[in-house]
Write an enzyme that holds these catalytic residues in place. Structure first.
Site, PDB file in Angstrom:
ATOM      1  NE  ARG A  89      -2.802   0.022   3.318  1.00  0.00           N
ATOM      2  CZ  ARG A  89      -3.806  -0.806   3.584  1.00  0.00           C
ATOM      3  NH1 ARG A  89      -4.964  -0.671   2.995  1.00  0.00           N
ATOM      4  NH2 ARG A  89      -3.633  -1.767   4.474  1.00  0.00           N
ATOM      5  CE1 TYR A  90       0.069   4.041   3.880  1.00  0.00           C
ATOM      6  CE2 TYR A  90       0.491   1.877   4.830  1.00  0.00           C
ATOM      7  CZ  TYR A  90      -0.276   3.019   4.746  1.00  0.00           C
ATOM      8  OH  TYR A  90      -1.393   3.142   5.531  1.00  0.00           O
ATOM      9  NE  ARG A  93       5.110   2.002   6.075  1.00  0.00           N
ATOM     10  CZ  ARG A  93       4.729   3.174   5.577  1.00  0.00           C
ATOM     11  NH1 ARG A  93       5.330   3.682   4.510  1.00  0.00           N
ATOM     12  NH2 ARG A  93       3.739   3.845   6.123  1.00  0.00           N
ATOM     13  CB  CYS A 102      -3.288 -15.780  15.999  1.00  0.00           C
ATOM     14  SG  CYS A 102      -3.344 -14.675  14.588  1.00  0.00           S
ATOM     15  CB  CYS A 106      -7.935 -10.474  18.970  1.00  0.00           C
ATOM     16  SG  CYS A 106      -6.183 -10.745  19.284  1.00  0.00           S
ATOM     17  CB  CYS A 109      -9.041 -10.390  14.649  1.00  0.00           C
ATOM     18  SG  CYS A 109      -7.870 -10.535  13.280  1.00  0.00           S
ATOM     19  NE  ARG A 111      -4.377  -8.296   7.598  1.00  0.00           N
ATOM     20  CZ  ARG A 111      -3.182  -7.866   8.045  1.00  0.00           C
ATOM     21  NH1 ARG A 111      -2.527  -8.551   8.948  1.00  0.00           N
ATOM     22  NH2 ARG A 111      -2.671  -6.748   7.565  1.00  0.00           N
ATOM     23  CG  ASP A 272      -9.072  -1.589  11.580  1.00  0.00           C
ATOM     24  OD1 ASP A 272      -9.006  -0.386  11.281  1.00  0.00           O
ATOM     25  OD2 ASP A 272      -8.078  -2.305  11.798  1.00  0.00           O
ATOM     26  CG  ASP A 309      -5.517   1.002   8.264  1.00  0.00           C
ATOM     27  OD1 ASP A 309      -5.414   1.286   7.058  1.00  0.00           O
ATOM     28  OD2 ASP A 309      -4.616   0.469   8.937  1.00  0.00           O
ATOM     29  CE  LYS A 316      -0.910   1.178  10.203  1.00  0.00           C
ATOM     30  NZ  LYS A 316      -1.017   0.507   8.972  1.00  0.00           N
TER      31      LYS A 316
END
Ligand SMILES: *Cc1c(COP(=O)(O)O)cnc(C)c1O
Ligand code: SF4
Length: 351
Positions: A89-90, A93, A102, A106, A109, A111, A272, A309, A316
């Protein structure tokens, strides 16, 4: 009671959910994966219905309620994924998503539609080759951010393979690992994992995701100290969560604990718009007021950047309280001060 939680029946056995809700919860965790590590499960007080650790990891029937504004891909990773495993996206990076697994899942989450013990748990060898080729062929990529899932849930051997391949790419200078492992499963930061992390030639950053000071006990402190001794730079990420850390006292204790453990607070995220997570989201005005209070009372070392975001993959941005109002600067109590200050005719003494 000890041991990991993977099934609703484990939650019942620990007294963390009522047996009457088992059928509905079974349905829920078939959609959004359940896992709680022993380290986190042991922190939960079953007698506290408001327990901030339970709230993060124990499934809740409110998750079945998806709001119209909530999205399967809330931050628009898909729109910026040129090839499987990469989000670019950037310019300088990329995210390299190595796995969908994971050690804890969470409930908030971002995702959550992607992570879990599903079919394609780890990026296949051919997809990994493709992703690494992409990085090799894009000389503007200065930093590779390993994420997922949780990269430190990989076996040390698999992680070593990825780090060695990144080592061989000259234009990549920084490797950053986004993880919850040092807090939620500190035993994974063992000799084998440290050997792998210490062997990389790149400058390594670990961004530790933690949301409540209780997550950062003695075992976590020990794991973080091992990372520090290997020369790894530690920064933090926290999600602002209703009922977990949406008060100044908890945020202060969390940020101070990070700083005391040599983890520089980096980001505080507005939660999010992931499906079924509305009970976690703090109203933006309330959130900004909280951040303002933190700024006014706590050391600058303890200040993360408050970010959001933008849905759809627009990136972000800082949503920190605004202290500029025309020709005035507002102090942390909201009082306006003229800037530059009006001339008083007196000499300016600074001591
Ligand atoms: C969050 C994010 C990053 C990292 O952003 P920083 O501001 O450098 O921490 C990089 N790529 C994507 C796609 C992201 O969502
Ligand atoms: S550790 Fe990160 S990726 Fe994994 S469930 Fe939690 S928020 Fe999602």
């Amino acid at each position: 009671m000890s041991g990991a939680v993977h099934r609703v029946s484990d939650l019942v056995a620990r007294g963390l959910v009522k047996s009457a809700s088992v059928a509905s919860l079974d349905e829920l965790v078939a959609r959004y994966a359940l896992a709680i590590t022993p380290a986190m499960a042991d922190l939960i007080d079953p007698d506290d219905p408001q327990d901030p650790i339970a709230r993060q990891f124990v499934p809740d029937l409110r998750e079945a309620d998806t709001k119209p504004e909530e999205l399967d891909d809330p931050i628009g990773d898909g729109a910026h994924s040129p090839i499987e495993g990469i989000v670019h996206r950037y310019q300088d990076r990329v995210l390299l998503k190595l796995l969908h697994v994971c050690p804890v899942y969470c409930r908030f989450c971002f995702r959550r539609e992607m992570v879990g013990p599903g079919a394609e748990q780890v990026l296949s060898a051919s997809a990994l080759d493709g992703a690494l080729d992409y990085i090799r062929n894009h000389s503007e990529i200065w930093e590779v951010i390993l994420t997922g899932g949780d990269p430190l849930a990989l076996s040390p051997r698999r992680l070593a393979d990825v780090l060695q391949q990144l080592d061989a790419i000259d234009h990549v200078k920084i490797v950053r690992i986004h993880t919850r492992v040092p807090a939620v499963d500190p035993a994974r930061i063992n000799d084998a994992m440290m050997d792998v992390l210490a062997a990389t030639k790149k400058t390594l950053y670990v961004a530790l995701h933690a949301n409540h000071p209780r997550e950062l006990g003695e075992a976590a402190a020990h794991a973080l100290a091992r990372l520090l001794r290997a020369g790894i730079v530690l920064v933090s990420q926290t999600v602002l969560l209703k009922g977990v850390n949406d008060d100044v006292a908890t945020l202060t204790a969390l940020m101070r604990r990070f700083v005391e453990l040599r983890v520089k607070p980096y980001y505080l995220h507005q939660a999010d718009l992931a499906p079924g997570t509305s009970h976690f989201r703090v109203d933006l005005d309330v959130a900004r007021a909280l951040v303002s209070q933190l700024r006014g009372t706590v050391s600058g070392l303890c200040q993360p950047a408050f970010v959001l975001d933008i849905p759809g993959g627009h990136g972000k941005v800082s949503i920190a309280p605004d202290h500029l109002a025309g020709a005035h600067v507002l102090d942390h109590k909201g009082r306006p001060h003229e800037y530059p200050a009006p001339a008083t005719g007196k000499p300016d003494f600074r001591g």
